[in-house]
Design a protein around this motif. Structure first.
Motif, PDB file in Angstrom:
ATOM      1  N   GLY A 106     -17.597 -17.196   9.325  1.00 28.29           N
ATOM      2  CA  GLY A 106     -18.458 -16.190   8.957  1.00 28.29           C
ATOM      3  C   GLY A 106     -17.736 -15.024   8.680  1.00 28.29           C
ATOM      4  N   ASP A 107     -18.270 -13.799   8.747  1.00 26.75           N
ATOM      5  CA  ASP A 107     -17.622 -12.595   8.067  1.00 26.75           C
ATOM      6  C   ASP A 107     -17.249 -11.747   9.185  1.00 26.75           C
ATOM      7  OD1 ASP A 107     -18.876 -13.335   5.698  1.00 26.75           O
ATOM      8  OD2 ASP A 107     -20.478 -11.544   5.676  1.00 26.75           O
ATOM      9  N   LYS A 108     -16.166 -11.132   8.908  1.00 27.40           N
ATOM     10  CA  LYS A 108     -15.434 -10.228  10.188  1.00 27.40           C
ATOM     11  C   LYS A 108     -15.029  -9.072   9.589  1.00 27.40           C
ATOM     12  CE  LYS A 108     -13.737 -14.069  13.042  1.00 27.40           C
ATOM     13  NZ  LYS A 108     -14.611 -13.734  14.168  1.00 27.40           N
ATOM     14  N   ALA A 109     -14.786  -8.078  10.292  1.00 26.79           N
ATOM     15  CA  ALA A 109     -14.387  -6.623   9.670  1.00 26.79           C
ATOM     16  C   ALA A 109     -13.247  -6.071  10.773  1.00 26.79           C
ATOM     17  CB  ALA A 109     -15.656  -5.792   9.491  1.00 26.79           C
ATOM     18  N   ALA A 110     -12.135  -5.370  10.064  1.00 26.00           N
ATOM     19  CA  ALA A 110     -11.223  -4.761  10.925  1.00 26.00           C
ATOM     20  C   ALA A 110     -10.589  -3.648   9.918  1.00 26.00           C
ATOM     21  CB  ALA A 110     -10.254  -5.678  11.136  1.00 26.00           C
ATOM     22  N   VAL A 111     -10.268  -2.726  10.623  1.00 26.79           N
ATOM     23  CA  VAL A 111      -9.518  -1.457  10.031  1.00 26.79           C
ATOM     24  C   VAL A 111      -8.004  -1.594  10.509  1.00 26.79           C
ATOM     25  CG1 VAL A 111      -9.155   0.854   9.698  1.00 26.79           C
ATOM     26  CG2 VAL A 111     -11.599  -0.163   9.844  1.00 26.79           C
ATOM     27  N   SER A 112      -7.219  -1.381   9.460  1.00 30.65           N
ATOM     28  CA  SER A 112      -5.719  -1.666   9.598  1.00 30.65           C
ATOM     29  C   SER A 112      -5.080  -0.276   8.602  1.00 30.65           C
ATOM     30  CB  SER A 112      -5.169  -3.074   9.275  1.00 30.65           C
ATOM     31  OG  SER A 112      -3.834  -2.909   9.147  1.00 30.65           O
ATOM     32  N   PRO A 113      -4.083   0.244   9.510  1.00 29.39           N
ATOM     33  CA  PRO A 113      -3.559   1.437   8.634  1.00 29.39           C
ATOM     34  C   PRO A 113      -2.313   0.598   7.622  1.00 29.39           C
ATOM     35  CG  PRO A 113      -3.540   1.923  10.899  1.00 29.39           C
ATOM     36  CD  PRO A 113      -4.012   0.475  10.943  1.00 29.39           C
ATOM     37  N   ILE A 114      -2.393   1.024   6.626  1.00 30.99           N
ATOM     38  CA  ILE A 114      -1.565   0.410   5.395  1.00 30.99           C
ATOM     39  C   ILE A 114      -0.554   1.348   4.939  1.00 30.99           C
ATOM     40  CG2 ILE A 114      -1.705  -0.705   3.193  1.00 30.99           C
ATOM     41  CD1 ILE A 114      -2.722  -2.498   5.361  1.00 30.99           C
ATOM     42  N   ASP A 115       0.534   0.718   4.998  1.00 32.25           N
ATOM     43  CA  ASP A 115       1.869   1.660   4.544  1.00 32.25           C
ATOM     44  C   ASP A 115       2.516   0.826   3.359  1.00 32.25           C
ATOM     45  OD1 ASP A 115       4.120   3.438   4.453  1.00 32.25           O
ATOM     46  OD2 ASP A 115       5.239   2.316   5.736  1.00 32.25           O
ATOM     47  N   ILE A 116       2.882   1.516   2.184  1.00 28.26           N
ATOM     48  CA  ILE A 116       3.360   1.040   0.887  1.00 28.26           C
ATOM     49  C   ILE A 116       4.683   1.730   1.032  1.00 28.26           C
ATOM     50  CG2 ILE A 116       3.225   0.465  -1.482  1.00 28.26           C
ATOM     51  CD1 ILE A 116       0.333   0.097  -1.241  1.00 28.26           C
ATOM     52  N   LYS A 117       5.683   1.176   0.905  1.00 31.60           N
ATOM     53  CA  LYS A 117       7.232   1.837   0.401  1.00 31.60           C
ATOM     54  C   LYS A 117       7.679   1.031  -0.722  1.00 31.60           C
ATOM     55  CE  LYS A 117       8.592   3.205   5.178  1.00 31.60           C
ATOM     56  NZ  LYS A 117       7.201   2.978   5.906  1.00 31.60           N
ATOM     57  N   SER A 118       8.622   1.766  -1.343  1.00 32.26           N
ATOM     58  CA  SER A 118       9.289   1.152  -2.651  1.00 32.26           C
ATOM     59  C   SER A 118      10.709   1.410  -2.349  1.00 32.26           C
ATOM     60  CB  SER A 118       8.815   2.113  -3.686  1.00 32.26           C
ATOM     61  OG  SER A 118       9.184   3.440  -3.699  1.00 32.26           O
ATOM     62  N   VAL A 119      11.605   0.525  -3.172  1.00 33.10           N
ATOM     63  CA  VAL A 119      12.815   0.690  -3.207  1.00 33.10           C
ATOM     64  C   VAL A 119      13.418   0.408  -4.839  1.00 33.10           C
ATOM     65  CG1 VAL A 119      15.300  -0.146  -2.745  1.00 33.10           C
ATOM     66  CG2 VAL A 119      13.444   0.077  -0.808  1.00 33.10           C
ATOM     67  N   LYS A 120      14.063   1.286  -5.424  1.00 40.34           N
ATOM     68  CA  LYS A 120      14.371   0.943  -6.856  1.00 40.34           C
ATOM     69  C   LYS A 120      15.143  -0.258  -6.857  1.00 40.34           C
ATOM     70  CE  LYS A 120      14.429   2.933 -10.945  1.00 40.34           C
ATOM     71  NZ  LYS A 120      14.689   1.811 -11.678  1.00 40.34           N
ATOM     72  N   SER A 121      14.875  -1.039  -8.026  1.00 37.78           N
ATOM     73  CA  SER A 121      15.583  -2.370  -8.011  1.00 37.78           C
ATOM     74  C   SER A 121      15.810  -2.769  -9.772  1.00 37.78           C
ATOM     75  CB  SER A 121      14.908  -3.529  -7.357  1.00 37.78           C
ATOM     76  OG  SER A 121      15.319  -4.558  -7.535  1.00 37.78           O
ATOM     77  N   GLY A 122      16.649  -2.320 -10.155  1.00 37.65           N
ATOM     78  CA  GLY A 122      16.795  -2.628 -11.521  1.00 37.65           C
ATOM     79  C   GLY A 122      16.132  -1.713 -12.450  1.00 37.65           C
ATOM     80  N   GLY A 123      15.387  -2.424 -13.156  1.00 36.78           N
ATOM     81  CA  GLY A 123      14.205  -1.541 -14.238  1.00 36.78           C
ATOM     82  C   GLY A 123      12.996  -1.576 -13.461  1.00 36.78           C
ATOM     83  N   GLY A 124      12.844  -1.817 -12.193  1.00 35.61           N
ATOM     84  CA  GLY A 124      11.340  -1.768 -11.503  1.00 35.61           C
ATOM     85  C   GLY A 124      11.704  -1.144  -9.987  1.00 35.61           C
ATOM     86  N   TYR A 125      10.752  -1.611  -9.150  1.00 32.21           N
ATOM     87  CA  TYR A 125      10.438  -1.166  -7.828  1.00 32.21           C
ATOM     88  C   TYR A 125      10.240  -2.400  -6.992  1.00 32.21           C
ATOM     89  CZ  TYR A 125      10.631   3.548  -9.932  1.00 32.21           C
ATOM     90  OH  TYR A 125      11.169   4.475 -10.497  1.00 32.21           O
ATOM     91  N   ARG A 126      10.863  -2.456  -5.819  1.00 32.51           N
ATOM     92  CA  ARG A 126      10.412  -3.574  -4.816  1.00 32.51           C
ATOM     93  C   ARG A 126       9.568  -2.788  -3.897  1.00 32.51           C
ATOM     94  NH1 ARG A 126      10.265  -8.920  -4.673  1.00 32.51           N
ATOM     95  NH2 ARG A 126      10.669  -9.630  -2.393  1.00 32.51           N
ATOM     96  N   LEU A 127       8.164  -3.084  -3.977  1.00 34.42           N
ATOM     97  CA  LEU A 127       7.113  -2.520  -3.001  1.00 34.42           C
ATOM     98  C   LEU A 127       7.137  -3.579  -1.775  1.00 34.42           C
ATOM     99  CD1 LEU A 127       4.508  -2.043  -5.641  1.00 34.42           C
ATOM    100  CD2 LEU A 127       6.253  -0.617  -5.079  1.00 34.42           C
ATOM    101  N   THR A 128       6.869  -2.841  -0.644  1.00 34.68           N
ATOM    102  CA  THR A 128       6.601  -3.442   0.637  1.00 34.68           C
ATOM    103  C   THR A 128       5.628  -2.858   1.363  1.00 34.68           C
ATOM    104  OG1 THR A 128       8.912  -3.971   0.992  1.00 34.68           O
ATOM    105  CG2 THR A 128       7.601  -3.979   2.979  1.00 34.68           C
ATOM    106  N   MET A 129       4.597  -3.818   1.519  1.00 35.24           N
ATOM    107  CA  MET A 129       3.137  -3.488   1.987  1.00 35.24           C
ATOM    108  C   MET A 129       3.247  -3.929   3.507  1.00 35.24           C
ATOM    109  SD  MET A 129      -0.435  -4.903   0.779  1.00 35.24           S
ATOM    110  CE  MET A 129      -2.114  -4.070   1.478  1.00 35.24           C
ATOM    111  N   SER A 130       2.829  -2.883   4.302  1.00 29.13           N
ATOM    112  CA  SER A 130       3.295  -2.996   6.082  1.00 29.13           C
ATOM    113  C   SER A 130       1.736  -2.727   6.484  1.00 29.13           C
ATOM    114  CB  SER A 130       3.856  -2.192   6.679  1.00 29.13           C
ATOM    115  OG  SER A 130       5.307  -2.434   6.066  1.00 29.13           O
ATOM    116  N   PHE A 131       1.225  -3.929   7.523  1.00 30.89           N
ATOM    117  CA  PHE A 131       0.035  -3.948   8.006  1.00 30.89           C
ATOM    118  C   PHE A 131       0.160  -3.346   9.698  1.00 30.89           C
ATOM    119  CE2 PHE A 131      -0.506  -6.554   4.673  1.00 30.89           C
ATOM    120  CZ  PHE A 131      -1.951  -6.376   4.124  1.00 30.89           C
TER     121      PHE A 131
END
Length: 225
Positions: free
Chosen positions: A43-68
């Motif tokens: 069935g359906d459920k709901a929840a609120v979670s604070p989300i944090d996204i951080k980045s680290v430069k990696s070569g020609g891009g960025y490594r993103l990390t999403m935290s719950f």
């Protein structure tokens, strides 16, 4: 004014110029509450979670990390170690568009029945296609466990958890050609501008130090006359 005072003023001016030039921020991160609406096998459920996204430069891009910071769903039965596999999408907006797929390890310990499922950090790589200020926002979360799939969609239109000034590949030149030209500073894109300003700040500091040395020698020479 004595040469000692002139020396102190020259050095203070050089240092102040360097501080101002190096002050340009390249990223802004904030924790955003995401109201997940989950479609689960029971069935359906709901929840609120604070989300944090951080980045680290990696070569020609960025490594993103999403935290719950809170669990977003639960299971009616215990999930043994390694039984749950999470993944998610980070939406890209602003100067660029698209999405970044992020994933993480399975649960490192058993999750008791009917308790919030803590999602591990999810990571993926973002490579800019366009230069400018880019936003990163939490998207759909997918949880696979015991042969079932739970899909959690943000229901509150959350704002970005991270904003970056990025430069697309090939968007900057470093002046490596042959010939008699002098050294070129990077001159395209916000990040390159920051590097150029930092180099200029160093030049200001060196110029200031040279001025201090010149004033000191001149003052001593005047005293010796």
């Amino acid at each position: 004014m004595s040469y000692q005072k002139r020396t102190a003023l020259a050095l203070a001016s050089a240092l102040a110029g360097t501080v101002v030039l190096m002050a340009a921020p390249a990223a802004h991160a904030t924790v955003v509450d995401v109201d997940y609406k989950c479609k689960t096998p029971i069935g359906d459920k709901a929840a609120v979670s604070p989300i944090d996204i951080k980045s680290v430069k990696s070569g020609g891009g960025y490594r993103l990390t999403m935290s719950f910071q809170k669990g977003v769903s639960s299971s009616p039965v215990e999930l043994g170690k390694g039984a749950m596999n999470p993944s998610a999408v980070i939406r890209v907006g602003g100067a660029d568009s698209g999405q970044v797929q992020v994933s993480g390890p399975s649960n490192s310990a058993a999750i008791p029945a009917n308790t919030p499922i803590k999602i591990s950090d999810l990571s993926g790589t973002y490579t800019p296609k366009k230069s400018g200020k880019v936003d990163f926002t939490a998207g759909v979360l997918t949880i696979k466990a015991l042969g079932t799939t739970t899909t959690c969609t943000p229901g509150n239109n959350p704002g970005p958890s991270l904003t970056l000034d990025v430069t697309a590949a090939g968007g900057s030149g470093s002046g490596s050609g042959s010939g008699g030209g002098g050294e070129q500073l990077p001159k395209t894109g916000p990040l390159d501008s920051a590097v150029a300003l930092g180099t200029l700040g160093g030049t200001v500091l060196l110029t200031g130090a040279a001025g201090v040395l010149w004033l000191t020698r001149r003052g001593r020479a005047a005293e010796g006359r």
